[in-house]
Design an enzyme around this catalytic site. Sequence first.
Site, PDB file in Angstrom:
ATOM      1  N   ASP A  52     -32.638 -61.273 -59.366  1.00  0.00           N
ATOM      2  CA  ASP A  52     -32.273 -60.283 -58.339  1.00  0.00           C
ATOM      3  C   ASP A  52     -31.184 -59.323 -58.828  1.00  0.00           C
ATOM      4  O   ASP A  52     -30.683 -58.508 -58.054  1.00  0.00           O
ATOM      5  CB  ASP A  52     -31.876 -60.949 -57.006  1.00  0.00           C
ATOM      6  CG  ASP A  52     -30.589 -61.751 -57.076  1.00  0.00           C
ATOM      7  OD1 ASP A  52     -30.019 -61.894 -58.176  1.00  0.00           O
ATOM      8  OD2 ASP A  52     -30.147 -62.248 -56.021  1.00  0.00           O
ATOM      9  N   SER A  88     -29.029 -68.866 -58.567  1.00  0.00           N
ATOM     10  CA  SER A  88     -28.933 -67.544 -59.191  1.00  0.00           C
ATOM     11  C   SER A  88     -28.375 -67.588 -60.609  1.00  0.00           C
ATOM     12  O   SER A  88     -28.969 -68.182 -61.498  1.00  0.00           O
ATOM     13  CB  SER A  88     -28.115 -66.628 -58.283  1.00  0.00           C
ATOM     14  OG  SER A  88     -28.164 -65.300 -58.721  1.00  0.00           O
TER      15      SER A  88
END
Length: 542
Positions: free
Chosen positions: A280, A64
């Site tokens: 995200d 991430s």
Amino acid sequence: MDLDAVTKHSALHAKPNGLILQYGTAGFRMKAEHLDHVMFRMGLLAVLRSKHTKSTIGVMVTASHNPEEDNGVKLVDPLGEMLAPSWEEHATCLANAEEEDMQSVLMDISEKAVVDLQQDAFVVIGRDTRPSSQKLSQSVIDGVTVLGGQFHDYGLLTTPQLHYMVYCRNTNGQYGKATIEGYYQKLSKAFVELTKQAFCSGDEYRSLKVDCANGIGALKLREMEHYFSQELSVQLYNDGTTGKLNHLCGADFVKSHQKPPQGMEMKSNERCCSFDGDADRIVYYYHDADGHFHLIDGDKIATLISSFLKELLLEIGESLNIGVVQTAYANGSSTRYLKEVMKVPVYCTKTGVKHLHHKAQEFDIGVYFEANGHGTVLFSKAAEMKIRELAKELEDKKRKAAKMLENVIDLFNQAAGDAISDMLVIEAILALKGLTVQQWDALYTDLPNRQLKVKVADRQLISTTDAERQAVTPPGLQEAINDLVKKYELSRAFVRPSGTEDIVRVYAEADSQESADSLAYEVSVAVFQLAGGVGESPQPGF
């Protein structure tokens, strides 16, 4: 289960000595060179989970918003959710098993979870753009195949896209088509339909600068943009052609440093947004006419979206219950605005996406966003069916509102927080409501706040209740916080232990930055004194 084959292959993905890992909200994350054995073992676990659920399971290779040299892995459950907590424990156990214990640990998991080993297994795999991701992805595949699992390797995907693929496959295509084209077409069609209703003159709402954190979001947005280029022009920055992943760019950098990413030229009042490394999370921002930087975080995104949904529900005359779910980190002004101005119920949960997602599922329409820009909207099956029926039945203006709600359902990735999906929803709402980025920002003014960390000998001395807003132990700490908070206007403060290291996180907000800073410092001193602080005592001034 051919345990001898497992032992033989496991030796090719040997575990480094003394390495102990914990599967958390983000799965496993660390320096990429230490992860080969974890990837192989998560391939094994995904097969067992697939057999247990009789469903397709996802494995995503990503870290991430972490630096490029890190990597990580997380499993995705059948409806695109995060891995069930009991299986997080199995993941930790398996990752930490010594080579000679691998067979017994696998059998132990199979017995505890009552896994039918004769059941077929299917696993889908995705990865981000890190240099280490392809090799680590292959280690996952080795784990899947040695246990006889079938797999499909999607290659490069954003994390939310893998969640989408898993959800589609386990609903027999009812949710959508489990291909990258299926994802692009579903979201773009809903976006184009929704923005048709906008009455904007010229193209004032139709251009957006997007910082892609030098990550996977750039590749996927570039592949997708031609589907909606008539409605929205996106200019991509930090697209991975030169810079390093997440370095001086991306949603996390912009939120933490309260400044634009490197490499993006911003004119005053231009709408800009940033994704994080696996797309995200999303935050928006702009420079005002005086050159001041304004951040629009997850709280304001949730406010914009929930206000819009509430208006549409009023338009069609439906009393579907809508709830906004926040954590203690949500700015007090956002909570007040939602409750008092928009009359939308607000609920608070513990920090972490799994808690927010779980709570949001309790409503007909559940909206959740963390302040960091990770979030989505969940529609219950009953609410979705009702809205789709109304979109066919209602007359004129009401039907138009129901149709717009139907488009919103299709536009949100309900399997996970998704920066691309959230961006399209936000752009559609701003166009439909005729709002500029400054008008959106002006819905309410954030209370000044400050976050600090205090090093302690043992973080487990601190326990909390009331969604982490009240300290239960050590004795006297909450009383001390209460007394400090009374000294300042519009103030609140809370403390919570880190999930991964021996530090306590302090949050304070008040009517001025000076007061917020002062309150945060005083609470830090109380934590240091009452909860076993180590090293230098907290100092005033930032």
